[in-house]
Design a protein around this motif. Structure first.
Motif, PDB file in Angstrom:
ATOM      1  N   CYS A  80      46.040  37.526  26.512  1.00 13.23           N
ATOM      2  CA  CYS A  80      46.819  36.613  27.373  1.00 13.23           C
ATOM      3  C   CYS A  80      46.507  35.157  27.047  1.00 13.23           C
ATOM      4  O   CYS A  80      47.428  34.314  26.960  1.00 13.23           O
ATOM      5  CB  CYS A  80      46.528  36.904  28.838  1.00 13.23           C
ATOM      6  N   TYR A 101      47.911  34.301  23.518  1.00 14.52           N
ATOM      7  CA  TYR A 101      49.379  34.298  23.552  1.00 14.52           C
ATOM      8  C   TYR A 101      49.910  32.989  24.133  1.00 14.52           C
ATOM      9  O   TYR A 101      50.831  32.371  23.572  1.00 14.52           O
ATOM     10  CB  TYR A 101      49.859  35.492  24.367  1.00 14.52           C
ATOM     11  N   CYS A 108      50.245  36.045  32.847  1.00 13.25           N
ATOM     12  CA  CYS A 108      49.998  37.136  31.903  1.00 13.25           C
ATOM     13  C   CYS A 108      48.875  38.052  32.387  1.00 13.25           C
ATOM     14  O   CYS A 108      48.947  39.273  32.205  1.00 13.25           O
ATOM     15  CB  CYS A 108      49.668  36.565  30.525  1.00 13.25           C
TER      16      CYS A 108
END
Length: 300
Positions: free
Chosen positions: A133, A136, A102
């Motif tokens: 990132c 997530y 990411c």
């Protein structure tokens, strides 16, 4: 089952990668963090976060794998069901790997914004992207971590600490792989494709601008004037003439064009007493006009 020599070789390779990777990545972080100008750049912050992710992998994941391989066919101390360390090892491995991808996607977005758009990014936006990132991927890994779909821990079938599912359960990789691996790769591919297209368009535009610039600064010379300048007499014999490449001269129907590439051309000539050498001009057309005036004056 692999022989013990293969397990030993795997342990040696993991140990070497762990030592070298940790040292080199730590040096990279120190070098980037010491320079204030580099540290204030948005791209540098993303690179530092990528390097920190590599340090976590080299300093934690590789030693655990090396210990596992050195044990060989004998199960390691954390390789059993309900092992919390094995669960933690699997979580850190997948969470770190997903965050790494990411952040690479965020780096591609950063470069896309700098090349293809007028969006100005700062270090704050880079840090915010890194935080997004990490969060997530934490939510993705919470699916098997809290046993929503699948499990994290020791898998008896593979003998490793990984994500696994019972035979009657849904495979968690069907959710994690598209969102954790597929989405970052799509973003990376899209950004670098746009960057390459923009670079190609810019190169074509520069090439076209160069051709227009050459045509704009070209000088029209009448054929009679050019032949008159070529037929010099004893009073006007320049030591060096206006050397123009033959490939830059092209003939139309009734006219000839000369490309004025040489801006530093100066006529070093032996003139008569009543003539003066032409002054230096950056414009090639002015130099030609001065030469023609001296030519006509010398004939008179």
């Amino acid at each position: 089952m692999l022989p013990d020599t293969h397990f030993f070789a795997g342990g040696v390779i993991c140990s070497i990668n762990s030592i070298i990777g940790t040292i080199l990545n730590a040096m990279c972080v120190l070098v980037l963090a010491r320079e204030r100008k580099l540290r204030s750049h948005p791209t540098t912050m993303l690179i530092i976060c990528l390097t920190c992710s590599d340090i976590i992998y080299c300093s934690f994941i590789f030693p655990s794998l090396a210990f596992h391989y050195f044990a060989g066919t004998v199960p390691c101390w954390h390789c059993h069901e309900n092992s919390k360390f094995c669960k933690l090892l699997a979580f850190v491995f997948y969470w770190n790997h997903g965050s790494l991808l990411c952040i690479q996607a965020a780096l591609a977005l950063n470069r896309w914004a700098a090349v293809c758009t007028t969006i100005s990014l700062t270090t704050r936006t880079s840090l915010l992207a890194v935080l997004v990132c990490l969060v997530y991927n934490f939510f993705l890994m919470s699916i098997p971590l809290f046993n929503i779909v699948g499990h994290l821990g020791y898998d008896p079938l593979s003998g490793t600490c990984t994500i696994y599912a019972s035979p009657d359960e849904m495979d968690p990789n069907s959710i994690i792989l598209p969102l954790g691996l597929g989405l970052p790769y799509i973003v990376i591919l899209f950004c670098y494709t746009c960057i390459l297209r923009t670079i190609r368009k810019t190169n074509r535009r520069i090439a076209g601008h160069g051709e227009n610039l050459n045509r704009k600064h070209s000088v029209f010379v009448h054929p009679e004037i050019e032949s008159s300048m070529a037929q010099t007499d004893a009073r006007f014999r320049p030591n060096c003439t206006l050397g123009l490449p033959t490939e830059n001269r092209f003939t139309a129907a009734n006219s000839q064009y000369l490309n004025c590439d040489n801006e530093n051309t100066v006529f070093n000539s032996e003139f008569a007493d009543d003539t003066k050498p032409p002054q230096y001009h950056k414009d090639t057309e002015s130099v030609m006009c001065d030469a023609i005036r001296i030519r006509l004056k010398s004939k008179n």
